[in-house]
Design a protein around this motif. Structure first.
Motif, PDB file in Angstrom:
ATOM      1  N   LEU B 165       1.224  -1.237  -0.060  1.00  0.00           N
ATOM      2  CA  LEU B 165       0.255   0.042  -0.082  1.00  0.00           C
ATOM      3  C   LEU B 165       0.769   1.762   0.184  1.00  0.00           C
ATOM      4  O   LEU B 165       0.036   2.282   0.152  1.00  0.00           O
ATOM      5  CB  LEU B 165      -0.981  -0.006   1.340  1.00  0.00           C
ATOM      6  CG  LEU B 165      -2.136  -0.884   1.214  1.00  0.00           C
ATOM      7  CD1 LEU B 165      -3.355  -0.782   2.567  1.00  0.00           C
ATOM      8  CD2 LEU B 165      -2.961  -0.495   0.370  1.00  0.00           C
ATOM      9  N   LEU B 176      -9.167   5.362  -0.277  1.00  0.00           N
ATOM     10  CA  LEU B 176      -9.069   4.356  -1.578  1.00  0.00           C
ATOM     11  C   LEU B 176     -10.280   3.860  -2.133  1.00  0.00           C
ATOM     12  O   LEU B 176     -11.577   3.746  -1.480  1.00  0.00           O
ATOM     13  CB  LEU B 176      -8.388   3.510  -0.130  1.00  0.00           C
ATOM     14  CG  LEU B 176      -7.521   3.860   0.190  1.00  0.00           C
ATOM     15  CD1 LEU B 176      -6.590   2.665   0.888  1.00  0.00           C
ATOM     16  CD2 LEU B 176      -6.302   4.317  -0.967  1.00  0.00           C
ATOM     17  N   LYS B 180      -9.156  -1.251  -1.505  1.00  0.00           N
ATOM     18  CA  LYS B 180      -7.969  -1.129  -0.650  1.00  0.00           C
ATOM     19  C   LYS B 180      -8.808  -0.911   0.747  1.00  0.00           C
ATOM     20  O   LYS B 180      -7.010  -1.151   1.581  1.00  0.00           O
ATOM     21  CB  LYS B 180      -7.180  -0.398  -1.966  1.00  0.00           C
ATOM     22  CG  LYS B 180      -6.710  -0.675  -2.969  1.00  0.00           C
ATOM     23  CD  LYS B 180      -4.980   0.090  -2.865  1.00  0.00           C
ATOM     24  CE  LYS B 180      -4.063  -0.469  -4.020  1.00  0.00           C
ATOM     25  NZ  LYS B 180      -3.476   0.797  -4.714  1.00  0.00           N
ATOM     26  N   ARG B 183      -8.188  -3.976   2.641  1.00  0.00           N
ATOM     27  CA  ARG B 183      -7.061  -4.242   2.598  1.00  0.00           C
ATOM     28  C   ARG B 183      -6.240  -3.601   3.306  1.00  0.00           C
ATOM     29  O   ARG B 183      -5.504  -4.284   4.700  1.00  0.00           O
ATOM     30  CB  ARG B 183      -5.713  -4.431   1.246  1.00  0.00           C
ATOM     31  CG  ARG B 183      -4.499  -4.573   1.699  1.00  0.00           C
ATOM     32  CD  ARG B 183      -4.318  -4.160   0.181  1.00  0.00           C
ATOM     33  NE  ARG B 183      -4.176  -5.012  -1.111  1.00  0.00           N
ATOM     34  CZ  ARG B 183      -3.642  -6.529  -1.251  1.00  0.00           C
ATOM     35  NH1 ARG B 183      -2.418  -5.864  -1.381  1.00  0.00           N
ATOM     36  NH2 ARG B 183      -4.142  -7.290  -2.251  1.00  0.00           N
ATOM     37  N   GLU B 210     -11.999  -8.933  -6.841  1.00  0.00           N
ATOM     38  CA  GLU B 210     -11.050  -8.702  -5.596  1.00  0.00           C
ATOM     39  C   GLU B 210     -10.661  -9.599  -4.396  1.00  0.00           C
ATOM     40  O   GLU B 210     -10.334  -9.577  -3.687  1.00  0.00           O
ATOM     41  CB  GLU B 210     -12.125  -7.022  -5.126  1.00  0.00           C
ATOM     42  CG  GLU B 210     -11.596  -5.570  -5.554  1.00  0.00           C
ATOM     43  CD  GLU B 210     -12.958  -5.079  -5.350  1.00  0.00           C
ATOM     44  OE1 GLU B 210     -12.505  -3.707  -5.339  1.00  0.00           O
ATOM     45  OE2 GLU B 210     -14.086  -5.102  -5.072  1.00  0.00           O
TER      46      GLU B 210
END
Ligand SMILES: Nc1ncnc2c1ncn2[C@@H]1O[C@H](COP(=O)(O)OP(=O)(O)OP(=O)(O)O)[C@@H](O)[C@H]1O
Ligand SMILES: [Mg+2]
Lengths: 359, 280
Positions: B165, B176, B180, B183, B210
């Motif tokens: 990241l 984001l 993400k 994550r 994803e």
């Protein structure tokens, strides 16, 4: 722009400001309204920033600021009245209980500490409450404190409902700027430390903050005590500026004024609070004074203008701000040398969230 | 020392008259990826909340690395209202706050993402370092902890690099894309250096691509960080592919457990869980 350059420019600006104040004091008569505004503005800037630390950076909606200012103001007054003046001031209480006087600077620090101790004690039960209840509880605390300090039984200490006066005070506007400036700088340093990051995490999401290993109770208490410490200091400065104090001055209306300043400046912006303090004081002490006095133009009495009308106008202003300008002047942005530099040179516009501002 | 990292024993969680979790028993062993599945409202998130100290259970105990970290029994008004079993077996109260659980080494993510929204990706990660500080309020405020501060930032950057990241380091967390953010939330949990990671529906709302990325990511994280993972998930592909074992919860009760194959072919699971899923 290099970090050193930035620091240098900042220091230079502060020095220039102090020099300007120094010169002003020598050329303008000390009774000028300008100095009233500057001194009171500096004091309000400090208490507004201290409130912002809680409401804006930790997300604790507390309305106890006037109460802690009262504690600070009284601590200062009680501890600094010269011994030979005490019989005079405490005339209904045989000269009072305390028969010594501390140095003003020491008394200011103790004023903050006593306010902090009060905050620690009431924080234990109160900080467990959720936002609205916390606001009500702290407001209630401030009202109780005001009543207790006027209580006749405590007269030997607080002089009951009589004025505290004849304590020493610094006259120079430089002193108020220096004291307030040092305190605000400390708050800024705190906010930029790892503790400040923890406060902001709590503000953003308590549950997530706790899951990141942040002890909620501990950190809320720190924020509350530190905020109250500086509210106490500002109370001491206010006492000094007013040259006499009385518990009845510290009404909840005072807390609302401070809240108004914080909201206008931007909840979560230190520089916003500072700027809006001065704006507020300029408006209320200077420009809007006429609202409170009757005005007759050519035999015609202008309607509405009478004592207390200023308060109405302020209430309208706060409503307009809350309805339409919730971000205040600065939002959560800060005013900084780097921000201005970037704006002038057109650099870093994308990196920062907006023109003359950065974190 | 016992092999299991996490052991939930006779845990019942009752809200008023609702028994959200009913006499739950389960174990998660070191290095495993174990899934907890079940229809909506089965009590999965509630089980996580009990393990992480958000609620003290009404009855039962939780052990972490062989040590009892949570324990309770029906008290006060609940003594009369209590609808569960095993009353009176536990007579101590151990009710740590969530931050203490995190410090012990259990980290979690949330079903509806809970990032620090006013802060950047980097700052979201950096917060985890706070609990390991050696500075106090005064040294931190006066910035006398320069070395510590540098180390905190290094650690956060190192982790950002591992979870890939670092390219969005200074973006606002909430800006984001959804995948993400998920994550990042896992990365933020990893930043607390846990030995047990609890994931509450990490693939919720993700598209198939994803989800595949996430599956790989979770596997990699388990290996790289020597983790044990306990996960709530609805995506059956993900669950069946990645889990060593599965527990199935329905109306607060455990109705099945075992390897993916066993659970998949369990008629109770098919009727309770998979049946419900078709309705969705
Ligand atoms: N704090 C609470 N107070 C009262 N009832 C609650 C509380 N938390 C959960 N419940 C109830 O407990 C039951 C289980 O909820 P839980 O969130 O654990 O389900 P879940 O298995 O995570 O479902 P989902 O798949 O929808 O996330 C629900 O009936 C819910 O309404
Ligand atoms: Mg859930």
């Amino acid at each position: 722009m290099k970090k050193q350059t930035e620091a240098f420019v900042s220091v230079a600006l502060i020095a220039a400001l102090l020099i300007v104040l120094f010169v002003l004091e020598r050329v303008i008569p000390s009774t000028s309204m300008l100095f009233t505004v500057l001194k009171k503005g500096a004091i309000y800037a400090l208490v507004a920033v201290s409130m912002n630390l809680l409401n804006g950076f930790t997300g604790l909606f507390s309305l106890g600021q006037a109460g802690f200012m009262l504690v600070g103001a009284y601590t200062y007054g009680v501890l600094t009245i010269p011994v030979d003046q005490r019989a005079n001031v405490y005339m209904y209480y045989d000269g009072g209980l305390i028969q010594f006087a501390l140095h003003p600077i020491l008394a200011i620090v103790i004023a903050g500490i006593i306010a902090g101790i009060f905050a620690y004690l009431i924080g234990l039960p109160v900080l467990r409450l959720k936002s609205d209840y916390l606001a009500i509880a702290t407001l209630g605390f401030a009202e109780i404190i005001r009543a207790v300090f006027q209580w006749d039984k405590l007269g030997p200490l607080t002089n009951g409902s009589n004025l505290l006066r004849n304590y020493p005070s610094y006259k120079s506007v430089l002193f108020y700027f220096a004291a307030s400036g040092v305190c605000i700088a400390l708050i800024v340093l705190l906010i930029n430390s790892t503790y400040g990051r923890a406060f902001k995490a709590i503000r953003d999401d308590e549950v997530a903050a706790e899951a990141m290993g942040i002890n909620l109770a501990h950190h809320k208490r720190i924020a509350f005590v530190v905020s109250s410490f500086f509210a106490g200091v500002s109370g001491a400065l206010l006492a000094m500026y007013q040259t006499s104090i009385q518990a009845s001055m510290f009404k909840s209306a005072m807390t609302y004024e401070i809240l108004l300043i914080v909201v206008i400046g931007g909840i979560g912006s230190i520089t916003g609070s500072c700027i809006s303090s001065f704006l507020f004081i300029i408006l209320s002490e200077w420009l809007l004074r006429f609202l409170d006095s009757e005005l007759v133009i050519g035999g015609f009495k202008v309607p509405l203008l009478r004592s207390g009308f200023r308060k109405v106008v302020f209430s309208i202003i706060i409503m307009i701000i809350v309805l339409f300008f919730r971000q205040g002047i600065m939002g959560t942005k800060e005013f900084s040398v780097r921000g201005i530099y970037n704006r002038i040179t057109g650099k870093g516009r994308k990196a920062q969230k907006g023109g003359a501002a950065d974190e | 020392m016992s092999e299991n990292v996490l052991k939930v024993e006779h845990v019942t969680m009752q809200f008023g008259g609702v028994v959200a979790v009913d006499n739950l028993n389960l174990e998660v062993n070191k290095g495993e990826i174990v899934s907890l599945i079940g229809p909506n409202g089965a009590g999965k998130t509630t089980a996580f909340n009990v393990i992480t100290g958000v609620y003290p259970p009404t009855n039962g105990a939780v052990y972490f690395q062989g040590k009892k970290i949570v324990e309770n029994h029906p008290q006060g008004k609940m003594r009369r209202q209590y609808l569960g079993e095993n009353e009176g077996k536990y007579d101590h109260v151990i009710a740590p706050t969530p931050d203490r659980i995190t410090k012990l080494g259990i980290a979690r993510t949330f079903q509806n993402i809970r990032l620090f929204k006013s802060q950047t990706v980097f700052e979201n990660i950096l917060i985890a370092e706070h609990m390991r500080r050696t500075s106090n309020l005064f040294t931190a405020t006066l910035h006398l902890n320069g070395a510590e501060e540098r180390q905190m930032r290094q650690e956060a950057d190192r982790l950002l690099h591992i979870v890939e990241l670092d390219d969005v380091r200074d973006e606002l967390a909430t800006s984001l894309p959804y995948g993400k953010q998920r994550r990042l939330e896992i990365a933020r949990a990893l930043a607390t250096k846990p030995s047990l990671l609890l994931l509450d529906e990490p693939a919720a709302g993700m598209n198939p691509q994803e989800t595949d990325e996430l599956t790989a990511f979770i596997g990699r994280v388990r290996d790289d960080f020597h983790l044990t993972i306990f996960m709530i998930e609805h995506h059956m592909d993900l669950v069946m592919e990645i889990s060593d074992r599965i527990y199935v919860l329905d109306f607060g009760k455990l109705i099945s457990q075992g390897t993916p194959d066993v659970v998949q072919s369990d008629p109770r699971v098919i009727s309770a869980y998979l049946g419900v899923q078709e309705d969705e």
